[in-house]
Design an enzyme around this catalytic site. Sequence first.
Site, mmCIF file in Angstrom:
data_model
loop_
_atom_site.group_PDB
_atom_site.id
_atom_site.type_symbol
_atom_site.label_atom_id
_atom_site.label_comp_id
_atom_site.label_asym_id
_atom_site.label_seq_id
_atom_site.Cartn_x
_atom_site.Cartn_y
_atom_site.Cartn_z
ATOM 1 N N ARG A 1 42.135 50.482 45.332
ATOM 2 C CA ARG A 1 40.803 51.069 45.527
ATOM 3 C C ARG A 1 39.826 50.047 46.115
ATOM 4 N NH1 ARG A 1 43.481 54.831 44.540
ATOM 5 N NH2 ARG A 1 43.478 56.192 42.713
ATOM 6 N N GLU B 1 47.040 65.343 29.686
ATOM 7 C CA GLU B 1 46.934 65.429 31.152
ATOM 8 C C GLU B 1 48.289 65.715 31.805
ATOM 9 O OE1 GLU B 1 45.466 62.899 35.104
ATOM 10 O OE2 GLU B 1 45.277 61.987 33.125
ATOM 11 N N LYS C 1 43.389 68.174 30.399
ATOM 12 C CA LYS C 1 43.004 67.646 31.720
ATOM 13 C C LYS C 1 44.064 68.058 32.734
ATOM 14 C CE LYS C 1 41.792 63.457 34.279
ATOM 15 N NZ LYS C 1 41.369 62.051 34.251
ATOM 16 N N SER D 1 40.723 65.274 39.629
ATOM 17 C CA SER D 1 40.412 65.569 41.035
ATOM 18 C C SER D 1 41.642 65.464 41.929
ATOM 19 C CB SER D 1 39.290 64.671 41.551
ATOM 20 O OG SER D 1 39.541 63.315 41.269
ATOM 21 N N GLY D 2 42.650 64.686 41.523
ATOM 22 C CA GLY D 2 43.964 64.709 42.157
ATOM 23 C C GLY D 2 44.020 64.533 43.656
ATOM 24 N N GLY D 3 43.164 63.682 44.210
ATOM 25 C CA GLY D 3 43.226 63.431 45.646
ATOM 26 C C GLY D 3 42.252 64.259 46.464
ATOM 27 N N ARG E 1 38.562 59.121 41.294
ATOM 28 C CA ARG E 1 38.153 58.875 42.681
ATOM 29 C C ARG E 1 36.986 59.755 43.125
ATOM 30 N NH1 ARG E 1 43.668 59.092 46.007
ATOM 31 N NH2 ARG E 1 44.317 60.060 44.060
#
Length: 341
Positions: free
Chosen positions: A34, A178, A220, A262-264, A294
């Site tokens: 990141r 999750e 999640k 949010s997974g990308g 992210r």
Amino acid sequence: MDIEDELQATIADMVQPGTGILAADESLPTIAKRFKPVGAESTEETRRAYRSLLFTTPGLGKFISGVILFEETLDQRADDGTPLAQVLAQQNIVPGIKVDKGKIPLAGAPGDEITQGLDGLAERLRVYKGQGARFAKWREVYAIGERNPTQLGIDANAEMLARYAAVCQEEGVVPIVEPEVLIDGDHSLQHCLEVNEAVLHAVFHALHRHRVVLEYMVLKPSMVLPGKLHPARATAEQVAAATVKVLRRAVPAAVPSINFLSGGLSPAEATANLNTMNALFSGLPWALSFSYGRALQEPVLQAWAGKAENRAAAQQALYRRAQLNSLARYGKYQPELENET
């Protein structure tokens, strides 16, 4: 306070109107990835400075009720020497901790993976609680392919999530469960819906077997999305309808909150999808909220770029992103708000 009271108090603090959870639990390799595009080197000090910047953002507690930390962060302090978990508590934000130890290939199920970390979990949770953590998070990952996830993969991952959640509750720690269905691949929206439904059914059957109290956990999950390589993009309305359909079929009403990963997705996409669910579907038994990494941090990293002089601008970016997601919790976000400062 007994364990049930402890769990109830933590859930009450985590699940508040208009708030969500910030995922700041990137592992060392992930946070280095990141930092690289913005020119920041990943050292213990830059990671401490960055996370201190996040947690000391003025007013963040208006929109963020919990933060998932990486183990290293629990030992770190803000610039004034205050432990970072305490910094969060001062903003009425609940500190949490990622407790899984990463994934490996699942034997007997080529293409599927399983997450490690159950050994010694209870002992680790006691240490983390002593450092201020009140909830935990464990992630299992499901790739969609021609033959994946297999039934073995679905069942084995569900079992791990349930065993982790049961240990957490026994220690007075609220578990975030999750199950992430990955966005990679060329699968259709319908295929993703079917996989998510199968995964969630298996997860809740396993949670029931392990006597996990649903009122004292947070789910999640992924949103239902076509794969990144699929030729047809889905609208926010299509994503919302497919996602809510799966949740209604698979998630018991006793679960207090569903905080999506949010997974990308881009920050704007993640916010718009959450907003559309809350705008189109009222009267659902659970809160629909966010637990983004992210999608909350991307604008912050760009504003910060590893430079101390950019601290205020980076905090403003986080505050704004959290505020927009708070609006999405009420179905009141508008895309044109992205252009306002």
